[in-house]
Structures are given as C-alpha cells and as structure tokens.
Design a protein around this motif. Structure first.
Motif, PDB file in Angstrom:
ATOM      1  N   ARG A 261      22.723 -10.512  -6.191  1.00  0.00           N
ATOM      2  CA  ARG A 261      21.340 -10.397  -5.726  1.00  0.00           C
ATOM      3  C   ARG A 261      20.940  -8.944  -5.523  1.00  0.00           C
ATOM      4  NH1 ARG A 261      18.671 -14.941  -4.523  1.00  0.00           N
ATOM      5  NH2 ARG A 261      19.903 -16.860  -4.568  1.00  0.00           N
ATOM      6  N   ASP A 262      19.688  -8.667  -5.822  1.00  0.00           N
ATOM      7  CA  ASP A 262      19.125  -7.341  -5.632  1.00  0.00           C
ATOM      8  C   ASP A 262      19.029  -7.047  -4.138  1.00  0.00           C
ATOM      9  OD1 ASP A 262      17.524  -4.949  -6.383  1.00  0.00           O
ATOM     10  OD2 ASP A 262      15.913  -6.079  -5.409  1.00  0.00           O
ATOM     11  N   GLU A 263      19.512  -5.895  -3.717  1.00  0.00           N
ATOM     12  CA  GLU A 263      19.558  -5.576  -2.290  1.00  0.00           C
ATOM     13  C   GLU A 263      18.176  -5.445  -1.666  1.00  0.00           C
ATOM     14  OE1 GLU A 263      21.917  -2.139  -1.602  1.00  0.00           O
ATOM     15  OE2 GLU A 263      23.772  -3.036  -2.356  1.00  0.00           O
ATOM     16  N   LEU A 264      17.212  -4.943  -2.427  1.00  0.00           N
ATOM     17  CA  LEU A 264      15.890  -4.686  -1.854  1.00  0.00           C
ATOM     18  C   LEU A 264      15.066  -5.960  -1.702  1.00  0.00           C
ATOM     19  CD1 LEU A 264      13.971  -2.500  -0.832  1.00  0.00           C
ATOM     20  CD2 LEU A 264      13.171  -2.186  -3.183  1.00  0.00           C
TER      21      LEU A 264
ATOM     22  N   HIS B  46       8.617   7.100  -1.312  1.00  0.00           N
ATOM     23  CA  HIS B  46       9.487   6.027  -1.799  1.00  0.00           C
ATOM     24  C   HIS B  46       9.603   4.858  -0.821  1.00  0.00           C
ATOM     25  CE1 HIS B  46      10.778   7.927  -5.506  1.00  0.00           C
ATOM     26  NE2 HIS B  46      10.875   9.072  -4.845  1.00  0.00           N
ATOM     27  N   ALA B  47       9.431   5.118   0.463  1.00  0.00           N
ATOM     28  CA  ALA B  47       9.467   4.014   1.430  1.00  0.00           C
ATOM     29  C   ALA B  47       8.306   3.054   1.178  1.00  0.00           C
ATOM     30  CB  ALA B  47       9.412   4.555   2.855  1.00  0.00           C
ATOM     31  N   ALA B  48       7.151   3.609   0.822  1.00  0.00           N
ATOM     32  CA  ALA B  48       6.004   2.761   0.475  1.00  0.00           C
ATOM     33  C   ALA B  48       6.294   1.989  -0.805  1.00  0.00           C
ATOM     34  CB  ALA B  48       4.753   3.617   0.309  1.00  0.00           C
ATOM     35  N   GLY B  49       6.932   2.677  -1.776  1.00  0.00           N
ATOM     36  CA  GLY B  49       7.307   1.990  -3.010  1.00  0.00           C
ATOM     37  C   GLY B  49       8.262   0.843  -2.750  1.00  0.00           C
ATOM     38  N   ASP B  50       9.225   1.056  -1.858  1.00  0.00           N
ATOM     39  CA  ASP B  50      10.152  -0.023  -1.503  1.00  0.00           C
ATOM     40  C   ASP B  50       9.415  -1.192  -0.866  1.00  0.00           C
ATOM     41  OD1 ASP B  50      12.241   1.462  -2.453  1.00  0.00           O
ATOM     42  OD2 ASP B  50      13.046   2.015  -0.489  1.00  0.00           O
ATOM     43  N   THR B  51       8.427  -0.888  -0.028  1.00  0.00           N
ATOM     44  CA  THR B  51       7.629  -1.949   0.590  1.00  0.00           C
ATOM     45  C   THR B  51       6.903  -2.765  -0.471  1.00  0.00           C
ATOM     46  OG1 THR B  51       7.302  -0.698   2.641  1.00  0.00           O
ATOM     47  CG2 THR B  51       5.698  -2.427   2.152  1.00  0.00           C
ATOM     48  N   ALA B  52       6.347  -2.078  -1.463  1.00  0.00           N
ATOM     49  CA  ALA B  52       5.629  -2.765  -2.537  1.00  0.00           C
ATOM     50  C   ALA B  52       6.573  -3.664  -3.342  1.00  0.00           C
ATOM     51  CB  ALA B  52       4.957  -1.751  -3.455  1.00  0.00           C
ATOM     52  N   ILE B  53       7.763  -3.152  -3.662  1.00  0.00           N
ATOM     53  CA  ILE B  53       8.734  -3.940  -4.424  1.00  0.00           C
ATOM     54  C   ILE B  53       9.202  -5.147  -3.618  1.00  0.00           C
ATOM     55  CG2 ILE B  53      11.077  -3.925  -5.383  1.00  0.00           C
ATOM     56  CD1 ILE B  53       9.073  -2.518  -7.142  1.00  0.00           C
TER      57      ILE B  53
ATOM     58  N   THR C  89       0.119  -3.559   2.277  1.00  0.00           N
ATOM     59  CA  THR C  89      -0.110  -2.433   3.182  1.00  0.00           C
ATOM     60  C   THR C  89       1.198  -1.776   3.572  1.00  0.00           C
ATOM     61  OG1 THR C  89      -0.046  -3.879   5.131  1.00  0.00           O
ATOM     62  CG2 THR C  89      -2.201  -3.473   4.130  1.00  0.00           C
ATOM     63  N   TYR C  90       1.124  -0.456   3.784  1.00  0.00           N
ATOM     64  CA  TYR C  90       2.270   0.309   4.273  1.00  0.00           C
ATOM     65  C   TYR C  90       1.762   1.279   5.326  1.00  0.00           C
ATOM     66  CZ  TYR C  90       5.883   3.862   4.550  1.00  0.00           C
ATOM     67  OH  TYR C  90       6.816   4.741   5.020  1.00  0.00           O
ATOM     68  N   ASP C  91       2.327   1.187   6.506  1.00  0.00           N
ATOM     69  CA  ASP C  91       1.918   2.046   7.620  1.00  0.00           C
ATOM     70  C   ASP C  91       0.410   1.947   7.859  1.00  0.00           C
ATOM     71  OD1 ASP C  91       2.505   3.773   9.693  1.00  0.00           O
ATOM     72  OD2 ASP C  91       2.279   5.578   8.479  1.00  0.00           O
ATOM     73  N   GLY C  92      -0.109   0.745   7.698  1.00  0.00           N
ATOM     74  CA  GLY C  92      -1.531   0.484   7.932  1.00  0.00           C
ATOM     75  C   GLY C  92      -2.440   0.852   6.781  1.00  0.00           C
ATOM     76  N   LEU C  93      -1.872   1.347   5.673  1.00  0.00           N
ATOM     77  CA  LEU C  93      -2.680   1.782   4.530  1.00  0.00           C
ATOM     78  C   LEU C  93      -2.525   0.807   3.370  1.00  0.00           C
ATOM     79  CD1 LEU C  93      -1.768   5.586   4.549  1.00  0.00           C
ATOM     80  CD2 LEU C  93      -3.897   4.540   5.389  1.00  0.00           C
ATOM     81  N   PRO C  94      -3.628   0.450   2.702  1.00  0.00           N
ATOM     82  CA  PRO C  94      -3.526  -0.417   1.526  1.00  0.00           C
ATOM     83  C   PRO C  94      -2.970   0.375   0.341  1.00  0.00           C
ATOM     84  CG  PRO C  94      -5.805   0.255   1.856  1.00  0.00           C
ATOM     85  CD  PRO C  94      -5.030   0.788   3.028  1.00  0.00           C
TER      86      PRO C  94
END
Length: 219
Positions: free
Chosen positions: A34-37, A81-88, A141-146
């Motif tokens: 399984r993918d970790e993320l 990249h943290a926002a990218g991880d949230t999106a993924i 959303t990430y940190d309140g931002l779309p």
C-alpha cells in the motif's frame, strides 16, 4: 487422557505464537503493498486485482481508468509540498470511496492514479465518470486555503469475455486521459486499443515515468 491434555496444553502457546506471527506477517505484506501517503494499493497489488476483474467479469462493461491531477505542479510550487501531500491524500480518499462498490483503485505514483471498475453499460460508465470528475475538482483546502486543482480522466471501455492485457488497456486509458488534458480537462472514453501516439519504450511519448467519446474538455 492426561497425556493428551498435557500435549494440548503444551502446544497451545506455540499455536498462539504462530497465529500472532502469521498476523504480523500479513500486516507487513499488506503495508508493503500500500502507498504510504494514501493507503491505496501500489501498482503490483492493483495489477493483480485488476487482472482478476478483467478475467472474471462476464456481464456489463469493465473500464480501465487513468486519472491525473491538473495543476498539481503549481500547488507544489506555490503552496509547498505539504499542500501537495494534502491534495494527493484527499484525492486518494475520494477515489477509494468512489471505487469501493465498483472495483479497485491505486496510486501509480506522483499525481497519477488508476482504477478498474465494473458498470452495467456504457451509459452508466459515462455517468460515473462525470460524477468522479466533478468530485475530484471540488475544493481541497490546505491551511484554510483552497487549492487550485482539477482532474483529467481517461477510460478504456472493455467488453467482458474478450482477452485483454492490462498494460495495453492502461496505455489506451492513458491516451484518452492525455486527450482530455490537452483540451482543458474532463474525461474521455476510448474503445480502441491501437495506440494513437508514438510509443517510446512501450509508453506514450512525452508521458512521465494511453474513436474518443469525450465530455467536459475531451475531444
């Protein structure tokens, strides 16, 4: 009788130990597959379950999908990249929930995903693709931002009962996805396996790392 009870008592801890060991091994194997993320299956595990679906389904249609996020590089560049991880992670969650009653889904790597689903007929498939594309384009959303994300989806529609190689079907779905992405995103379905784009090392030319019926940006 006493000897039998003694033997059973002596064997019980050993049997319990093997049970715990077996469960531990199973968890390790499951974690490795399984993918970790996202927690979605990796390519190898996905290919096994997808091949079974293609081989065993006898009614309706089976669709092989390739899904690619639109604007993902910009999210990483602008928001980090943290926002990218949230999106993924959120994309994986939505895909898993969408595919659960229909088939199987996996993360292939980066912002690319794949799925194999069963539908009653091509019209049902088109409805499912419309629903999925709209859901994947809804706000993350990430940190309140779309985050400004979209999605392009390509699907190869397969008639059950005919022999099919999963890698060839994925290539066809990838070309359909690319056609949709080139015209602004959305989804596209193909019924053809013959490559429309030049092949380099068995993959579509320009791909990192496949008669089109399209909607929402497909041609």
């Amino acid at each position: 009788m006493s000897h039998t009870l003694t033997a059973i008592s002596a064997a019980a801890p050993l049997a319990a130990g093997w049970t715990v060991h077996g469960l531990w091994q199973h968890r390790l194997i499951d974690r490795a597959e399984r993918d970790e993320l996202t927690g979605l299956p990796r390519r190898a595990a996905f290919e096994k379950s997808a091949a079974r679906m293609l081989r065993r389904t006898r009614q309706g249609v089976v669709a092989v999908l390739v899904i690619d996020l639109d604007g993902f590089k910009k999210v990483n560049d602008v928001y980090g990249h943290a926002a990218g991880d949230t999106a993924i992670r959120e994309t994986g969650r939505r895909l898993a929930q969408w595919a659960e009653p229909l088939g199987t889904v996996a993360r292939l790597g980066g912002d690319e995903f794949a799925a194999v689903i069963h539908c009653a007929d091509p019209e049902t498939l088109r409805g499912e693709l419309t629903h999925l594309q709209q859901w994947l384009c809804s706000t993350v959303t990430y940190d309140g931002l779309p985050l400004p994300l979209g999605a392009s989806i390509g699907a190869y529609c397969h008639t059950p009962g005919l022999p099919i190689d999963l890698s060839v079907a994925l290539r066809a779905a990838d070309e359909a996805m690319y056609r949709a992405k080139q015209t602004g995103g959305g989804w596209a379905v193909t019924h053809a396996l013959a490559p429309a784009y030049r092949t380099v090392n068995g993959r579509r030319e320009g791909r990192s790392g496949t008669d089109i019926d399209a909607q929402g940006g497909g041609s």
